[in-house]
Design a protein around this motif. Structure first.
Motif: not given
Length: 214
Positions: A24-31, A172-175, A177-184, A198-205
Protein backbone atom coordinates in the motif's frame (compact mmCIF):
# COMPACT_ATOMS: atom_id res chain seq x y z
CA UNK A 1 17.03 -0.53 -7.73
CA UNK A 2 17.49 2.02 -4.99
CA UNK A 3 19.92 1.47 -2.13
CA UNK A 4 18.35 4.30 -0.14
CA UNK A 5 17.66 3.60 3.53
CA UNK A 6 14.72 5.72 4.73
CA UNK A 7 15.38 7.79 7.82
CA UNK A 8 13.33 6.68 10.81
CA UNK A 9 11.67 8.47 13.68
CA UNK A 10 13.26 7.44 16.97
CA UNK A 11 10.22 6.15 18.85
CA UNK A 12 8.66 2.78 18.12
CA UNK A 13 4.98 2.01 18.47
CA UNK A 14 2.94 -1.21 18.54
CA UNK A 15 0.64 -1.93 15.59
CA UNK A 16 -1.12 -4.88 13.99
CA UNK A 17 0.17 -6.08 10.62
CA UNK A 18 -1.95 -7.05 7.63
CA UNK A 19 0.23 -9.03 5.18
CA UNK A 20 -1.05 -8.89 1.59
CA UNK A 21 0.18 -10.00 -1.80
CA UNK A 22 0.71 -6.34 -2.69
CA UNK A 23 1.75 -3.30 -0.70
CA UNK A 24 0.00 0.00 0.00
CA UNK A 25 1.31 3.46 -0.87
CA UNK A 26 0.75 6.64 1.14
CA UNK A 27 -2.55 8.27 0.08
CA UNK A 28 -3.48 5.10 -1.78
CA UNK A 29 -6.85 3.35 -1.55
CA UNK A 30 -7.24 -0.18 -0.22
CA UNK A 31 -10.52 -2.14 -0.03
CA UNK A 32 -10.62 -5.23 2.18
CA UNK A 33 -13.16 -7.89 3.10
CA UNK A 34 -12.44 -9.21 6.58
CA UNK A 35 -13.71 -12.62 7.65
CA UNK A 36 -10.85 -14.31 9.48
CA UNK A 37 -11.19 -14.26 13.26
CA UNK A 38 -7.83 -12.55 13.69
CA UNK A 39 -8.81 -9.64 11.45
CA UNK A 40 -12.38 -9.31 12.73
CA UNK A 41 -10.95 -8.96 16.24
CA UNK A 42 -8.33 -6.51 14.97
CA UNK A 43 -10.74 -4.24 13.11
CA UNK A 44 -13.09 -3.96 16.09
CA UNK A 45 -10.17 -2.60 18.13
CA UNK A 46 -9.13 -0.31 15.28
CA UNK A 47 -12.63 1.16 14.96
CA UNK A 48 -12.71 1.80 18.72
CA UNK A 49 -9.40 3.67 18.46
CA UNK A 50 -7.56 1.10 20.58
CA UNK A 51 -5.24 -0.18 17.84
CA UNK A 52 -3.60 0.90 14.58
CA UNK A 53 -2.67 -1.36 11.69
CA UNK A 54 -0.45 -1.35 8.65
CA UNK A 55 -0.02 -3.30 5.43
CA UNK A 56 3.11 -5.25 4.53
CA UNK A 57 3.75 -7.23 1.36
CA UNK A 58 3.87 -11.00 1.66
CA UNK A 59 7.06 -12.60 0.39
CA UNK A 60 6.01 -16.13 1.33
CA UNK A 61 2.65 -17.57 2.35
CA UNK A 62 -0.98 -16.78 1.52
CA UNK A 63 -3.25 -13.94 2.59
CA UNK A 64 -5.70 -16.38 4.20
CA UNK A 65 -4.02 -18.35 6.99
CA UNK A 66 -3.56 -22.10 6.52
CA UNK A 67 -2.42 -24.57 9.19
CA UNK A 68 1.33 -25.09 9.20
CA UNK A 69 1.94 -22.36 6.63
CA UNK A 70 4.77 -19.93 7.24
CA UNK A 71 4.27 -16.25 6.51
CA UNK A 72 7.24 -14.10 5.55
CA UNK A 73 6.75 -10.43 4.77
CA UNK A 74 8.65 -7.26 3.94
CA UNK A 75 9.78 -5.13 6.87
CA UNK A 76 8.77 -1.90 5.09
CA UNK A 77 5.05 -1.17 4.98
CA UNK A 78 2.41 1.56 5.16
CA UNK A 79 -0.07 2.48 7.87
CA UNK A 80 -3.75 2.20 6.93
CA UNK A 81 -6.55 4.50 8.09
CA UNK A 82 -10.14 3.22 7.83
CA UNK A 83 -12.32 5.75 6.01
CA UNK A 84 -15.45 3.60 5.47
CA UNK A 85 -16.62 0.37 7.09
CA UNK A 86 -19.69 -1.79 6.58
CA UNK A 87 -20.91 -5.11 7.97
CA UNK A 88 -23.23 -6.70 5.38
CA UNK A 89 -23.62 -9.89 7.42
CA UNK A 90 -22.31 -11.50 10.62
CA UNK A 91 -18.70 -12.58 10.28
CA UNK A 92 -17.92 -10.19 7.42
CA UNK A 93 -16.72 -6.58 7.60
CA UNK A 94 -15.89 -4.55 4.51
CA UNK A 95 -13.53 -1.60 4.83
CA UNK A 96 -11.95 1.04 2.63
CA UNK A 97 -8.66 2.48 3.83
CA UNK A 98 -6.26 5.27 2.98
CA UNK A 99 -2.52 4.70 3.19
CA UNK A 100 -0.79 7.15 5.52
CA UNK A 101 2.77 6.90 6.87
CA UNK A 102 5.35 4.33 5.89
CA UNK A 103 6.97 2.30 8.65
CA UNK A 104 9.75 -0.19 9.23
CA UNK A 105 9.17 -3.28 11.36
CA UNK A 106 11.65 -3.70 14.21
CA UNK A 107 10.13 -6.88 15.69
CA UNK A 108 6.99 -8.95 15.16
CA UNK A 109 5.22 -11.91 16.70
CA UNK A 110 1.84 -13.58 16.42
CA UNK A 111 -0.80 -13.39 19.12
CA UNK A 112 -3.11 -16.27 20.07
CA UNK A 113 -5.49 -15.51 17.16
CA UNK A 114 -2.66 -15.61 14.61
CA UNK A 115 -2.60 -11.82 14.21
CA UNK A 116 0.85 -10.35 13.67
CA UNK A 117 1.69 -7.64 16.21
CA UNK A 118 4.78 -5.53 15.62
CA UNK A 119 6.92 -2.75 16.99
CA UNK A 120 7.58 -0.28 14.18
CA UNK A 121 9.39 2.96 13.44
CA UNK A 122 7.33 5.48 11.49
CA UNK A 123 9.17 7.02 8.54
CA UNK A 124 9.02 10.66 7.44
CA UNK A 125 6.57 11.39 4.65
CA UNK A 126 7.44 12.91 1.29
CA UNK A 127 8.18 16.61 1.33
CA UNK A 128 6.16 18.44 -1.35
CA UNK A 129 8.40 18.50 -4.40
CA UNK A 130 7.46 19.93 -7.77
CA UNK A 131 7.68 18.14 -11.09
CA UNK A 132 10.44 19.11 -13.55
CA UNK A 133 9.44 19.66 -17.16
CA UNK A 134 10.93 16.40 -18.45
CA UNK A 135 8.70 14.43 -16.05
CA UNK A 136 5.59 16.60 -16.44
CA UNK A 137 3.90 14.30 -19.00
CA UNK A 138 3.39 11.71 -16.25
CA UNK A 139 1.28 14.22 -14.31
CA UNK A 140 -0.56 15.26 -17.47
CA UNK A 141 -1.49 11.65 -18.27
CA UNK A 142 -2.61 11.02 -14.70
CA UNK A 143 -4.78 14.13 -14.80
CA UNK A 144 -6.49 12.78 -17.91
CA UNK A 145 -7.08 9.42 -16.22
CA UNK A 146 -8.77 11.16 -13.28
CA UNK A 147 -10.83 13.37 -15.61
CA UNK A 148 -11.99 10.32 -17.59
CA UNK A 149 -13.08 8.59 -14.37
CA UNK A 150 -15.01 11.68 -13.31
CA UNK A 151 -16.74 11.85 -16.71
CA UNK A 152 -18.04 8.32 -16.13
CA UNK A 153 -20.21 9.75 -13.37
CA UNK A 154 -18.63 7.71 -10.58
CA UNK A 155 -19.55 8.70 -7.05
CA UNK A 156 -16.61 10.02 -5.07
CA UNK A 157 -16.82 6.90 -2.90
CA UNK A 158 -16.31 4.70 -5.98
CA UNK A 159 -13.30 6.56 -7.37
CA UNK A 160 -10.16 4.38 -7.32
CA UNK A 161 -7.98 7.43 -6.61
CA UNK A 162 -8.60 9.43 -3.45
CA UNK A 163 -8.63 13.25 -3.40
CA UNK A 164 -7.03 15.69 -3.03
CA UNK A 165 -5.44 15.28 -6.46
CA UNK A 166 -1.94 16.69 -5.97
CA UNK A 167 -0.88 16.63 -9.60
CA UNK A 168 1.84 19.19 -8.93
CA UNK A 169 3.73 16.92 -6.49
CA UNK A 170 6.17 14.35 -7.82
CA UNK A 171 5.71 11.94 -4.91
CA UNK A 172 1.92 11.85 -5.16
CA UNK A 173 2.02 11.36 -8.95
CA UNK A 174 4.66 8.62 -8.67
CA UNK A 175 2.69 6.77 -6.00
CA UNK A 176 -0.52 6.80 -8.02
CA UNK A 177 1.21 5.44 -11.12
CA UNK A 178 2.91 2.80 -9.00
CA UNK A 179 -0.57 1.61 -7.98
CA UNK A 180 -2.15 1.79 -11.43
CA UNK A 181 0.56 0.31 -13.63
CA UNK A 182 0.94 -3.48 -14.03
CA UNK A 183 4.28 -3.57 -12.23
CA UNK A 184 5.51 -6.62 -10.37
CA UNK A 185 5.09 -6.67 -6.57
CA UNK A 186 8.87 -6.47 -6.30
CA UNK A 187 9.00 -3.33 -8.45
CA UNK A 188 6.27 -1.70 -6.39
CA UNK A 189 8.21 -2.49 -3.22
CA UNK A 190 11.34 -0.88 -4.68
CA UNK A 191 9.35 2.29 -5.35
CA UNK A 192 7.79 2.27 -1.89
CA UNK A 193 11.25 2.08 -0.33
CA UNK A 194 12.62 5.06 -2.26
CA UNK A 195 12.97 8.14 -0.09
CA UNK A 196 13.26 10.62 -2.97
CA UNK A 197 9.93 11.52 -4.64
CA UNK A 198 11.76 12.67 -7.77
CA UNK A 199 13.82 9.49 -7.77
CA UNK A 200 10.60 7.45 -7.63
CA UNK A 201 9.13 9.31 -10.60
CA UNK A 202 12.39 9.09 -12.56
CA UNK A 203 12.53 5.33 -11.94
CA UNK A 204 9.04 4.99 -13.40
CA UNK A 205 10.25 6.93 -16.45
CA UNK A 206 13.05 4.38 -16.88
CA UNK A 207 10.61 1.47 -16.58
CA UNK A 208 7.62 2.85 -18.50
CA UNK A 209 8.92 5.47 -20.91
CA UNK A 210 5.63 6.00 -22.77
CA UNK A 211 4.12 7.70 -19.71
CA UNK A 212 6.54 10.54 -20.22
CA UNK A 213 5.63 11.32 -23.80
CA UNK A 214 2.85 13.84 -24.43
Amino acid sequence: MSNEQPKTKLDTQPIALFPLGHGLFPDGLLALQLFEVRYLSMIKKVLKGDLSFGVVRLVQGAEVAKPGQEEVFETLGTMAEVIVHHQPQPGLIQIRCRGTERFRVQSAERDKTGLWMAEVNLLPGDQPEGIPSHLQPAANHLGRVIADLQKQGLDQADMPILPPYRLDESGWVANRWAEILPLSPQQKQVLLAMESPLGRLATLRDWVGELFQD
